[in-house]
Design a protein around this motif. Sequence first.
Motif, short mmCIF file in Angstrom:
data_model
loop_
_atom_site.label_atom_id
_atom_site.label_comp_id
_atom_site.label_asym_id
_atom_site.label_seq_id
_atom_site.Cartn_x
_atom_site.Cartn_y
_atom_site.Cartn_z
N GLY A 107 -0.30 52.19 14.83
CA GLY A 107 -1.54 52.06 15.58
C GLY A 107 -2.16 50.71 15.26
O GLY A 107 -2.28 50.35 14.10
N THR A 114 -12.14 51.79 18.43
CA THR A 114 -11.90 53.24 18.32
C THR A 114 -12.97 54.05 19.05
O THR A 114 -13.11 55.24 18.80
CB THR A 114 -11.85 53.66 16.84
N ARG A 172 1.05 51.53 19.46
CA ARG A 172 -0.11 51.92 20.28
C ARG A 172 -1.28 51.03 19.90
O ARG A 172 -1.57 50.86 18.73
CB ARG A 172 -0.47 53.39 20.04
N HIS A 173 -1.95 50.46 20.92
CA HIS A 173 -3.03 49.52 20.66
C HIS A 173 -4.30 49.91 21.39
O HIS A 173 -4.25 50.40 22.52
CB HIS A 173 -2.60 48.11 21.11
N ARG A 174 -5.41 49.69 20.72
CA ARG A 174 -6.73 49.79 21.34
C ARG A 174 -7.61 48.70 20.74
O ARG A 174 -7.47 48.38 19.57
CB ARG A 174 -7.38 51.15 21.08
N HIS A 199 -8.67 56.90 17.90
CA HIS A 199 -7.67 56.04 17.27
C HIS A 199 -6.41 56.00 18.14
O HIS A 199 -6.04 57.01 18.74
CB HIS A 199 -7.32 56.57 15.88
N PRO A 200 -5.74 54.86 18.22
CA PRO A 200 -4.53 54.78 19.07
C PRO A 200 -3.43 55.76 18.65
O PRO A 200 -2.64 56.19 19.50
CB PRO A 200 -4.08 53.33 18.94
N LEU A 201 -3.38 56.13 17.39
CA LEU A 201 -2.36 57.08 16.95
C LEU A 201 -2.51 58.44 17.64
O LEU A 201 -1.52 59.16 17.82
CB LEU A 201 -2.40 57.27 15.43
#
Length: 122
Positions: A102, A62, A57-59, A66-68
Amino acid sequence: MRRRNDARSRGEAIEGVTADWLEARGLSLVARNQHAKGGEIDLIMRDGDTLVFVEVRHRADTRHGHPLETVNLAKQRRLIRAARFYLLRNRLSCACRFDVVGVIGTAPQLEFTWVRAAFDAF
């Protein structure tokens, strides 16, 4: 349509960098982007005798969390279903686990958060 392709290619690039990052930490790549009914497994890796299904999972930042946090119960169920399909299709019976990585930032400045055994199949 171009925007979707750009996002897909960025996602594939992040998955590739993540696979390399995990390999540097002792895992070995088995497969990428395995499609199954209702889901897709980003990375399938081996950690010793354990087959590891990895969700990446990517961003870029934040600002929106958070991507998690995006791996909710519905996503977990889709991943479990896809993993079961992969195991059946390949006639595998082995120890398995579900990891989530993440990734925050933009290349080359990426920060990785690796959660081993992030959830169990139920």
